[in-house]
Structure formats: C-alpha cells, structure tokens
Design a protein around this motif. Sequence first.
Motif, PDB file in Angstrom:
ATOM      1  N   PRO A  80       0.833  -1.371   0.031  1.00 50.15           N
ATOM      2  CA  PRO A  80      -0.032   0.172   0.143  1.00 50.15           C
ATOM      3  C   PRO A  80       0.939   1.214   0.127  1.00 50.15           C
ATOM      4  CG  PRO A  80       0.012  -0.970   2.172  1.00 50.15           C
ATOM      5  CD  PRO A  80       0.586  -2.057   1.163  1.00 50.15           C
ATOM      6  N   GLU A  81       0.253   2.295  -0.494  1.00 50.87           N
ATOM      7  CA  GLU A  81       1.031   3.552  -0.687  1.00 50.87           C
ATOM      8  C   GLU A  81       0.031   4.566   0.195  1.00 50.87           C
ATOM      9  OE1 GLU A  81       1.441   4.629  -4.686  1.00 50.87           O
ATOM     10  OE2 GLU A  81       2.564   3.026  -4.974  1.00 50.87           O
ATOM     11  N   PRO A  82       0.588   5.743   0.562  1.00 50.06           N
ATOM     12  CA  PRO A  82      -0.463   6.666   1.265  1.00 50.06           C
ATOM     13  C   PRO A  82      -1.680   7.040   0.495  1.00 50.06           C
ATOM     14  CG  PRO A  82       1.960   7.288   1.621  1.00 50.06           C
ATOM     15  CD  PRO A  82       1.946   6.244   0.471  1.00 50.06           C
ATOM     16  N   GLY A  83      -2.722   7.282   1.253  1.00 49.23           N
ATOM     17  CA  GLY A  83      -4.044   7.428   0.526  1.00 49.23           C
ATOM     18  C   GLY A  83      -5.258   6.948   1.264  1.00 49.23           C
ATOM     19  N   ARG A  84      -6.275   6.983   0.982  1.00 49.28           N
ATOM     20  CA  ARG A  84      -7.463   6.678   1.493  1.00 49.28           C
ATOM     21  C   ARG A  84      -7.993   5.304   1.183  1.00 49.28           C
ATOM     22  NH1 ARG A  84     -12.417   9.925   3.745  1.00 49.28           N
ATOM     23  NH2 ARG A  84     -13.903   8.290   3.403  1.00 49.28           N
ATOM     24  N   TYR A  85      -8.400   4.212   1.973  1.00 50.38           N
ATOM     25  CA  TYR A  85      -8.783   2.917   1.466  1.00 50.38           C
ATOM     26  C   TYR A  85     -10.061   2.668   2.221  1.00 50.38           C
ATOM     27  CZ  TYR A  85      -3.720   2.092   0.171  1.00 50.38           C
ATOM     28  OH  TYR A  85      -2.570   2.299  -0.364  1.00 50.38           O
ATOM     29  N   GLU A  86     -11.124   2.490   1.589  1.00 48.75           N
ATOM     30  CA  GLU A  86     -12.636   2.321   1.979  1.00 48.75           C
ATOM     31  C   GLU A  86     -12.756   1.064   2.312  1.00 48.75           C
ATOM     32  OE1 GLU A  86     -14.717   4.736   1.821  1.00 48.75           O
ATOM     33  OE2 GLU A  86     -13.322   5.982   0.943  1.00 48.75           O
ATOM     34  N   VAL A  87     -13.461   1.087   3.449  1.00 49.68           N
ATOM     35  CA  VAL A  87     -13.791  -0.202   4.165  1.00 49.68           C
ATOM     36  C   VAL A  87     -15.342  -0.518   3.558  1.00 49.68           C
ATOM     37  CG1 VAL A  87     -14.808  -1.278   6.301  1.00 49.68           C
ATOM     38  CG2 VAL A  87     -12.550   0.036   6.360  1.00 49.68           C
ATOM     39  N   ARG A  88     -15.390  -1.727   3.070  1.00 51.46           N
ATOM     40  CA  ARG A  88     -16.647  -2.334   2.564  1.00 51.46           C
ATOM     41  C   ARG A  88     -17.068  -3.553   3.153  1.00 51.46           C
ATOM     42  NH1 ARG A  88     -13.967  -0.800  -2.309  1.00 51.46           N
ATOM     43  NH2 ARG A  88     -13.275  -3.026  -2.689  1.00 51.46           N
ATOM     44  N   GLU A  89     -18.319  -3.817   3.275  1.00 51.55           N
ATOM     45  CA  GLU A  89     -18.665  -5.151   3.804  1.00 51.55           C
ATOM     46  C   GLU A  89     -18.174  -6.508   3.339  1.00 51.55           C
ATOM     47  OE1 GLU A  89     -22.963  -7.196   5.390  1.00 51.55           O
ATOM     48  OE2 GLU A  89     -22.933  -5.312   4.419  1.00 51.55           O
ATOM     49  N   PRO A  90     -17.658  -7.284   3.801  1.00 44.15           N
ATOM     50  CA  PRO A  90     -16.727  -8.461   3.094  1.00 44.15           C
ATOM     51  C   PRO A  90     -17.883  -9.076   2.164  1.00 44.15           C
ATOM     52  CG  PRO A  90     -16.551  -8.571   5.440  1.00 44.15           C
ATOM     53  CD  PRO A  90     -17.576  -7.246   5.209  1.00 44.15           C
ATOM     54  N   PRO A  91     -17.170  -9.493   1.133  1.00 43.54           N
ATOM     55  CA  PRO A  91     -18.017 -10.394   0.153  1.00 43.54           C
ATOM     56  C   PRO A  91     -18.318 -11.740   0.679  1.00 43.54           C
ATOM     57  CG  PRO A  91     -15.855 -10.521  -0.408  1.00 43.54           C
ATOM     58  CD  PRO A  91     -15.897  -9.582   0.694  1.00 43.54           C
ATOM     59  N   PRO A  92     -19.579 -12.350   0.099  1.00 42.07           N
ATOM     60  CA  PRO A  92     -19.803 -13.569   0.425  1.00 42.07           C
ATOM     61  C   PRO A  92     -18.832 -14.567   0.221  1.00 42.07           C
ATOM     62  CG  PRO A  92     -21.256 -12.494  -1.058  1.00 42.07           C
ATOM     63  CD  PRO A  92     -20.316 -11.848  -0.677  1.00 42.07           C
ATOM     64  N   GLN A  93     -18.881 -15.791   0.873  1.00 40.71           N
ATOM     65  CA  GLN A  93     -17.623 -16.689   1.034  1.00 40.71           C
ATOM     66  C   GLN A  93     -17.755 -17.384  -0.483  1.00 40.71           C
ATOM     67  OE1 GLN A  93     -18.230 -19.956   3.715  1.00 40.71           O
ATOM     68  NE2 GLN A  93     -16.296 -21.016   2.899  1.00 40.71           N
ATOM     69  N   GLY A  94     -16.366 -17.226  -0.919  1.00 40.39           N
ATOM     70  CA  GLY A  94     -16.243 -17.645  -2.320  1.00 40.39           C
ATOM     71  C   GLY A  94     -15.846 -16.518  -3.141  1.00 40.39           C
ATOM     72  N   ARG A  95     -16.247 -15.276  -3.105  1.00 39.47           N
ATOM     73  CA  ARG A  95     -16.340 -14.243  -3.678  1.00 39.47           C
ATOM     74  C   ARG A  95     -14.962 -13.737  -3.601  1.00 39.47           C
ATOM     75  NH1 ARG A  95     -21.608 -12.467  -5.194  1.00 39.47           N
ATOM     76  NH2 ARG A  95     -21.977 -13.410  -7.314  1.00 39.47           N
TER      77      ARG A  95
END
Length: 183
Positions: A80-95
């Motif tokens: 990773p480099e400096p910057g903003r990283y969005e948190v998202r709901e984890p994908p379903p298993q296998g995705r």
Amino acid sequence: MRCTGWLLAAGLLLLLGCKDHPDVPKDAGGQVSGEWTGADTGSFRAPAVAEWCDSAQAFTIMAIRGDTGLALAIHSRTRPEPGRYEVREPPPQGRPILKPVAGAALRWLGKTRVVGYQADRGMVQLSRVGTVAAGRFDVRLRGVGNDSGEVRLTGTFDKVPVVPRSVPCVAGVDSTHGTDILP
C-alpha cells in the motif's frame, strides 16, 4: 481465494494470545489509539506492529493490550501507498475481494463473554508507510457471532514499525493459526 466475513474478527480473537512481535524492540514507539461509541463505549491505546504479507497481498496493523485488541488490514495488489482505503462489507464466501479495500476488527473481554466486532464501512487513511506507518481510521463495526449491536471506532496510529512477516503466510490464511483472516 476463500473469504468469509466473520473471519477477520475470529483471527483477531486468536491473535490476542500472541506475545510481542520478536522483530520489534520494546521501545519502538509505535502506537494505535482509538475510541468507540454506540452499543458500548471505550477507548484503547497500545503498542502496535505492521506486517506485509506478499502472498495474501495484505498489510496489517495489530495492537494488543491486555484482553483488548485491534487489527486494521489493507488489501491491495501491491504494497500500500499513502492514501485513503475504503472499508466495505466483506463479500460472501467464495467471492473475490475487490482491491484495494480496508478492513478492521476490534475485540475485548466483556463482563461475561468475549465481544468481537468487524467493520462493514468507513475508511483507513495511510499518511505514511515505509519503515514505519502512520494514519487514521473511522469505521463502523458490527458485532460478530453475538447480539452486540454496532459501534463507531475512530482513532490514529503513528510510528508503527513495519516488520517482515514473522511466519510464512498463504493467501487468505493466517498460517500462525490456520485461520482465514481476510475481511
């Protein structure tokens, strides 16, 4: 790549049994501090360490003090480099995980049980990453495996030493414990 939503928090629960990182001097100075409000309130300040796992393409920051622990993760195709990283709901298993993305988990020992939370939205901001990492986070976390409601966690990390991974890692698996810890 295998991925299950609750497993980052489960991995954090297991990590709390770990001792200090062997590659980090006791006076390294890296700290994570945060406060949470919502279904429960509290604050946390602890020494921290960061690791890059090349095979899983995951950068993790972990802080543990007593029975309370916090983990932040950034999944990217490269370091990773400096910057903003969005948190998202984890994908379903296998995705697959759509990168770049961040995750967070928080746990502590409640009055009668371990209370664990995993982030489903928010952000992790890296202001510096190299031999040390610094930044801030603002995430909403939901209770994992119990009816703990949700909390909002905000905080910072500064001078967190970035050390080599202490054990080999495999994409999607924390090889220390054999547990999938990707959000």
